[in-house]
Design a protein around this motif. Structure first.
Motif, PDB file in Angstrom:
ATOM      1  N   ILE A  12       2.942  41.834  34.474  1.00 62.33           N
ATOM      2  CA  ILE A  12       3.573  40.519  34.401  1.00 62.33           C
ATOM      3  C   ILE A  12       4.696  40.482  35.421  1.00 62.33           C
ATOM      4  O   ILE A  12       5.531  41.382  35.473  1.00 62.33           O
ATOM      5  N   TYR A  13       4.690  39.430  36.218  1.00 57.95           N
ATOM      6  CA  TYR A  13       5.731  39.224  37.208  1.00 57.95           C
ATOM      7  C   TYR A  13       6.685  38.165  36.671  1.00 57.95           C
ATOM      8  O   TYR A  13       6.259  37.045  36.373  1.00 57.95           O
ATOM      9  N   GLN A  14       7.940  38.540  36.524  1.00 57.55           N
ATOM     10  CA  GLN A  14       8.955  37.560  36.154  1.00 57.55           C
ATOM     11  C   GLN A  14       9.566  37.046  37.449  1.00 57.55           C
ATOM     12  O   GLN A  14      10.145  37.811  38.220  1.00 57.55           O
ATOM     13  N   LEU A  15       9.399  35.743  37.674  1.00 59.67           N
ATOM     14  CA  LEU A  15       9.834  35.114  38.913  1.00 59.67           C
ATOM     15  C   LEU A  15      10.951  34.116  38.645  1.00 59.67           C
ATOM     16  O   LEU A  15      10.890  33.368  37.672  1.00 59.67           O
ATOM     17  N   LYS A  16      11.928  34.099  39.525  1.00 53.97           N
ATOM     18  CA  LYS A  16      12.934  33.043  39.484  1.00 53.97           C
ATOM     19  C   LYS A  16      12.706  32.163  40.699  1.00 53.97           C
ATOM     20  O   LYS A  16      12.705  32.640  41.835  1.00 53.97           O
ATOM     21  N   ILE A  17      12.498  30.878  40.440  1.00 54.53           N
ATOM     22  CA  ILE A  17      12.218  29.898  41.478  1.00 54.53           C
ATOM     23  C   ILE A  17      13.438  28.999  41.595  1.00 54.53           C
ATOM     24  O   ILE A  17      13.838  28.359  40.621  1.00 54.53           O
ATOM     25  N   LYS A  92      12.581  42.550  43.113  1.00 59.23           N
ATOM     26  CA  LYS A  92      13.553  42.042  44.101  1.00 59.23           C
ATOM     27  C   LYS A  92      12.889  41.553  45.388  1.00 59.23           C
ATOM     28  O   LYS A  92      13.587  41.108  46.301  1.00 59.23           O
ATOM     29  N   GLU A  93      11.567  41.649  45.494  1.00 56.60           N
ATOM     30  CA  GLU A  93      10.910  41.079  46.668  1.00 56.60           C
ATOM     31  C   GLU A  93      11.022  39.560  46.588  1.00 56.60           C
ATOM     32  O   GLU A  93      11.062  38.985  45.510  1.00 56.60           O
ATOM     33  N   ARG A  94      11.075  38.933  47.767  1.00 56.03           N
ATOM     34  CA  ARG A  94      11.266  37.484  47.851  1.00 56.03           C
ATOM     35  C   ARG A  94      10.184  36.871  48.725  1.00 56.03           C
ATOM     36  O   ARG A  94       9.723  37.481  49.682  1.00 56.03           O
ATOM     37  N   PHE A  95       9.845  35.626  48.387  1.00 56.45           N
ATOM     38  CA  PHE A  95       8.990  34.838  49.254  1.00 56.45           C
ATOM     39  C   PHE A  95       9.330  33.379  49.064  1.00 56.45           C
ATOM     40  O   PHE A  95      10.154  33.021  48.223  1.00 56.45           O
ATOM     41  N   ARG A  96       8.755  32.517  49.885  1.00 57.24           N
ATOM     42  CA  ARG A  96       9.097  31.097  49.854  1.00 57.24           C
ATOM     43  C   ARG A  96       7.873  30.237  49.559  1.00 57.24           C
ATOM     44  O   ARG A  96       6.746  30.612  49.880  1.00 57.24           O
ATOM     45  N   TYR A  97       8.152  29.091  48.993  1.00 53.22           N
ATOM     46  CA  TYR A  97       7.135  28.075  48.689  1.00 53.22           C
ATOM     47  C   TYR A  97       7.693  26.759  49.210  1.00 53.22           C
ATOM     48  O   TYR A  97       8.792  26.353  48.837  1.00 53.22           O
ATOM     49  N   GLU A 106      11.997  23.230  49.790  1.00 52.99           N
ATOM     50  CA  GLU A 106      11.832  24.667  49.952  1.00 52.99           C
ATOM     51  C   GLU A 106      12.323  25.379  48.695  1.00 52.99           C
ATOM     52  O   GLU A 106      13.417  25.125  48.203  1.00 52.99           O
ATOM     53  N   HIS A 107      11.475  26.264  48.186  1.00 55.51           N
ATOM     54  CA  HIS A 107      11.776  27.037  46.985  1.00 55.51           C
ATOM     55  C   HIS A 107      11.850  28.517  47.362  1.00 55.51           C
ATOM     56  O   HIS A 107      10.962  29.031  48.043  1.00 55.51           O
ATOM     57  N   GLU A 108      12.893  29.179  46.904  1.00 56.08           N
ATOM     58  CA  GLU A 108      12.973  30.625  47.055  1.00 56.08           C
ATOM     59  C   GLU A 108      12.456  31.243  45.759  1.00 56.08           C
ATOM     60  O   GLU A 108      12.866  30.838  44.670  1.00 56.08           O
ATOM     61  N   ILE A 109      11.555  32.200  45.887  1.00 53.13           N
ATOM     62  CA  ILE A 109      10.979  32.873  44.718  1.00 53.13           C
ATOM     63  C   ILE A 109      11.375  34.348  44.791  1.00 53.13           C
ATOM     64  O   ILE A 109      11.110  35.022  45.781  1.00 53.13           O
ATOM     65  N   VAL A 110      12.023  34.812  43.732  1.00 54.99           N
ATOM     66  CA  VAL A 110      12.459  36.203  43.646  1.00 54.99           C
ATOM     67  C   VAL A 110      11.706  36.869  42.497  1.00 54.99           C
ATOM     68  O   VAL A 110      11.640  36.324  41.398  1.00 54.99           O
ATOM     69  N   VAL A 111      11.140  38.036  42.772  1.00 59.12           N
ATOM     70  CA  VAL A 111      10.496  38.826  41.726  1.00 59.12           C
ATOM     71  C   VAL A 111      11.619  39.581  41.013  1.00 59.12           C
ATOM     72  O   VAL A 111      12.141  40.566  41.521  1.00 59.12           O
ATOM     73  N   GLU A 112      12.000  39.073  39.844  1.00 55.66           N
ATOM     74  CA  GLU A 112      13.107  39.690  39.108  1.00 55.66           C
ATOM     75  C   GLU A 112      12.689  40.970  38.407  1.00 55.66           C
ATOM     76  O   GLU A 112      13.428  41.951  38.396  1.00 55.66           O
TER      77      GLU A 112
END
Length: 187
Positions: A12-17, A92-97, A106-112
């Motif tokens: 399970i990936y917990q993401l903060k958008i 803590k890896e990041r990507f954008r949407y 633009e959304h920043e997505i962080v793998v918490e």
């Protein structure tokens, strides 16, 4: 074709958008399965953010661009062919949407966190968030700021038109976790 990392075990990936360019911030915290394709993640993000799926979108992950290659030009990889578990291996890896190329949301997505799957939880699930999503086609962050200013001043000449457009019950501070999760349960 980019090198894809493979993850066999479902996690399970917990993401903060976080929606960039808006203060105070508009954000969501979700949990999704590692076998979620970027195509499905797009639909999940649309639901949790409150968008209407009315515009093109694109993911930017470690220098590569993913989207619906039928509708996009250039070096865009097909989002249906890749999962989070193939791309993301660490916290803590990041990507954008990017949603709506005109308004440029633009959304920043962080793998918490990367967590073990819990059998009693139905994924995807939204676990927290703040503030309502801006209305579609309001002109991006600057247009949204202007919309909020107009709504604060009933004497503004644009007030009635803006109120008709966004509806009188629009509350920029509202976040309805229960409703979002009811919609996600149908995903």
């Amino acid at each position: 074709m980019p090198m894809k990392k493979k993850s066999v075990e479902k996690r399970i990936y917990q993401l903060k958008i976080t929606l960039r360019g808006i203060r105070p911030p508009i954000w969501r915290r979700i949990q999704v399965r590692s076998d979620t394709s970027l195509y499905l993640l797009h639909h999940i993000l649309q639901t949790v953010m409150g968008w209407d799926r009315a515009h093109l979108h694109e993911f930017f992950v470690f220098g590569d661009s993913y989207g619906d290659s039928k509708f996009m030009e250039g070096e865009v990889l097909e989002e249906k062919n890749v999962t989070l578990g193939q791309l993301i291996t660490g916290e803590k890896e990041r990507f954008r949407y990017l949603y709506d190329f005109g308004d440029s949301w633009e959304h920043e997505i962080v793998v918490e966190k990367i967590l073990p799957m819990e059998s009693e939880i139905r994924y995807p699930v939204c676990i927290k968030g703040k503030r309502a999503c801006p209305p579609e086609d309001c002109g991006g962050a600057p247009g949204y700021e202007n919309l909020l200013e107009v709504l604060k001043d009933p004497s503004d000449p644009e007030y009635e038109d803006v109120l008709d457009w966004v509806s009188s019950d629009f509350d920029p501070e509202e976040f309805n976790l229960e409703l979002i999760n009811k919609i996600l349960a149908r995903t």
